[in-house]
Enzyme design. Structure first.
Site, PDB file in Angstrom:
ATOM      1  N   ARG A 231       0.598  -0.944   0.386  1.00 41.93           N
ATOM      2  CA  ARG A 231      -0.247   0.183  -0.019  1.00 41.93           C
ATOM      3  C   ARG A 231       0.391   1.389   0.303  1.00 41.93           C
ATOM      4  O   ARG A 231       1.213   1.385   1.006  1.00 41.93           O
ATOM      5  CB  ARG A 231      -0.972   0.731   1.097  1.00 41.93           C
ATOM      6  CG  ARG A 231      -2.352  -0.654   1.449  1.00 41.93           C
ATOM      7  CD  ARG A 231      -3.230  -0.139  -0.433  1.00 41.93           C
ATOM      8  NE  ARG A 231      -4.425  -1.394   0.034  1.00 41.93           N
ATOM      9  CZ  ARG A 231      -4.200  -2.160  -1.421  1.00 41.93           C
ATOM     10  NH1 ARG A 231      -3.261  -2.706  -1.654  1.00 41.93           N
ATOM     11  NH2 ARG A 231      -5.378  -2.895  -0.762  1.00 41.93           N
ATOM     12  N   GLU A 260      -3.612   7.305  -5.631  1.00 40.74           N
ATOM     13  CA  GLU A 260      -4.117   6.565  -7.155  1.00 40.74           C
ATOM     14  C   GLU A 260      -5.270   7.253  -7.816  1.00 40.74           C
ATOM     15  O   GLU A 260      -6.261   6.607  -7.238  1.00 40.74           O
ATOM     16  CB  GLU A 260      -3.868   5.430  -5.857  1.00 40.74           C
ATOM     17  CG  GLU A 260      -3.013   4.473  -5.838  1.00 40.74           C
ATOM     18  CD  GLU A 260      -3.018   3.253  -5.474  1.00 40.74           C
ATOM     19  OE1 GLU A 260      -3.788   2.448  -5.805  1.00 40.74           O
ATOM     20  OE2 GLU A 260      -1.856   2.628  -5.165  1.00 40.74           O
ATOM     21  N   HIS A 279      -1.106  -0.097  -9.584  1.00 39.73           N
ATOM     22  CA  HIS A 279      -1.634  -1.213  -8.841  1.00 39.73           C
ATOM     23  C   HIS A 279      -2.253  -2.467  -9.399  1.00 39.73           C
ATOM     24  O   HIS A 279      -3.075  -2.422  -9.584  1.00 39.73           O
ATOM     25  CB  HIS A 279      -2.339  -0.035  -8.468  1.00 39.73           C
ATOM     26  CG  HIS A 279      -2.921  -0.949  -6.960  1.00 39.73           C
ATOM     27  ND1 HIS A 279      -3.683  -0.252  -5.844  1.00 39.73           N
ATOM     28  CD2 HIS A 279      -2.933  -2.001  -6.211  1.00 39.73           C
ATOM     29  CE1 HIS A 279      -4.315  -1.039  -4.725  1.00 39.73           C
ATOM     30  NE2 HIS A 279      -3.412  -2.750  -4.831  1.00 39.73           N
TER      31      HIS A 279
HETATM   32  C1  OXD Z   1      -4.489  -6.601  -2.940  1.00 31.65           C
HETATM   33  C2  OXD Z   1      -4.154  -5.780  -3.854  1.00 31.65           C
HETATM   34  O1  OXD Z   1      -5.626  -5.614  -1.816  1.00 31.65           O
HETATM   35  O2  OXD Z   1      -3.913  -5.954  -4.905  1.00 31.65           O
HETATM   36  O3  OXD Z   1      -6.189  -7.316  -2.948  1.00 31.65           O
HETATM   37  O4  OXD Z   1      -3.394  -4.661  -3.390  1.00 31.65           O
END
Ligand code: OXD
Length: 318
Positions: A231, A260, A279
């Site tokens: 993250r 994002e 992402h």
């Molecule tokens: C998730 C991601 O949290 O792909 O699954 O970011």
């Protein structure tokens, strides 16, 4: 209860996915909806299947019969609003299905740096045959995985295939077959100091938010590469930019960002020592098959009144 069950899924599903769910409860009403129209289904919805980044609070407030929210993702930050934390509603996630694509993504980024692809691809755009960019081997270098879970384990397994030494931080220091040395979280700076590649694979929690600041970048080797596939908010992005600009670390492979989509004016876009992906580290043609299988297995447990798998501790956030 079974014949009254209404399941709302906020994602497109193929027929085979709907069949997999129907196979568990043939009588269930399965509604595939978009976020905008889901609200009209909420009064009699029992189970909501959605993504963890989605802010489900407005739906929750219209859903008096909701018993269970299942996230198709691993992260559940959008689903941890105050009312749900204090409610009886069970929250589960899809932890465990990301290891293969995310570990492949991490190695795509690591090898892009060591084999100079970050430079050569830019040269190719200009039809430029220049051979000056040095290339490196990963063999016998050290990879540090910050937060060893199911994703970190797949990274460690692949790292061993490349002849890397593997070190990791982990909450409980049990033996891990692909890890040479485990460190407790409070020895993170010591671990970072010996790493050539640092991969962040932590959940985003109050205590991990902005964990990576200048002090931790300063603890790394100047030749180290930093990778974030978890993250964006685990990292203070301004400090990462400083570390990359001032040569405190050598480069970064980033799939996630504080904001994002990454804003157009972010200096990260222009940095030659940065690889950006939007992402997508977990994307795979098999993602939804795996996620729906996980949900269907849990649904079986739900109808049998058995304990669900991957229940998120709503106070801890993972
Ligand atoms: C998730 C991601 O949290 O792909 O699954 O970011």
């Amino acid at each position: 209860m079974a014949d009254a069950l209404k399941i709302v899924v906020l994602n497109r599903l193929a027929d085979r996915h709907v069949t997999a769910i129907k196979n568990v409860i043939p009588e269930a009403e399965i509604v595939i909806s978009d976020e905008e129209h889901a609200v009209e289904h909420m009064p009699d919805t029992n189970i909501l299947v959605t993504w963890g980044t989605f802010d489900a609070r407005p739906l929750y407030l219209q859903a008096p019969n909701l018993q269970w929210i299942h996230a198709l993702s691993a992260g559940v930050e959008g689903l941890l609003f105050p009312e749900i934390r204090s409610s009886e509603i069970v929250l589960t996630n899809s932890k465990g299905i990301h290891g293969i694509p995310v570990s492949e993504h991490v190695f795509a980024m690591i090898l892009s740096f060591t084999r100079g692809l970050n430079v050569f691809l830019r040269q190719q755009d200009r039809k430029n045959w220049a051979r000056r960019t040095p290339t490196e081997e990963v063999h016998e270098k050290t990879i540090a995985i910050v937060g060893l879970g199911s994703i970190g384990r797949e990274i460690a397994k692949k790292a061993k295939g490349f002849g890397l030494h593997v070190v990791a931080t982990k909450r409980t220091l049990t033996t891990e077959i692909f890890v040479d040395k485990l460190y407790p979280a409070d020895q993170l700076p010591e671990m970072l100091a010996i790493a050539d590649f640092v991969v962040v694979a932590l959940p985003l929690l109050d205590e991990t938010k902005e964990m990576f600041q200048l002090d931790l970048f300063n603890a790394m080797k100047k030749s180290a590469y930093f990778f974030n596939i978890a993250r964006g908010s685990l990292v203070k992005e301004a400090d990462l930019i400083t570390a990359l600009r001032e040569g405190i670390i050598k480069g970064a492979g980033l799939d996630v960002f504080e904001e994002e989509p990454l804003p157009e004016n972010s200096p990260l876009w222009e940095m030659p020592n940065v690889i950006i992906t939007p992402h997508i580290a977990a994307f795979s043609p098999l993602y939804l098959d795996r996620a729906v299988k996980m949900f269907a297995d849990n649904l079986t447990r739900f109808v049998q009144n058995r304990e669900l798998l991957n229940v998120v501790d709503k106070t801890k956030g993972y």
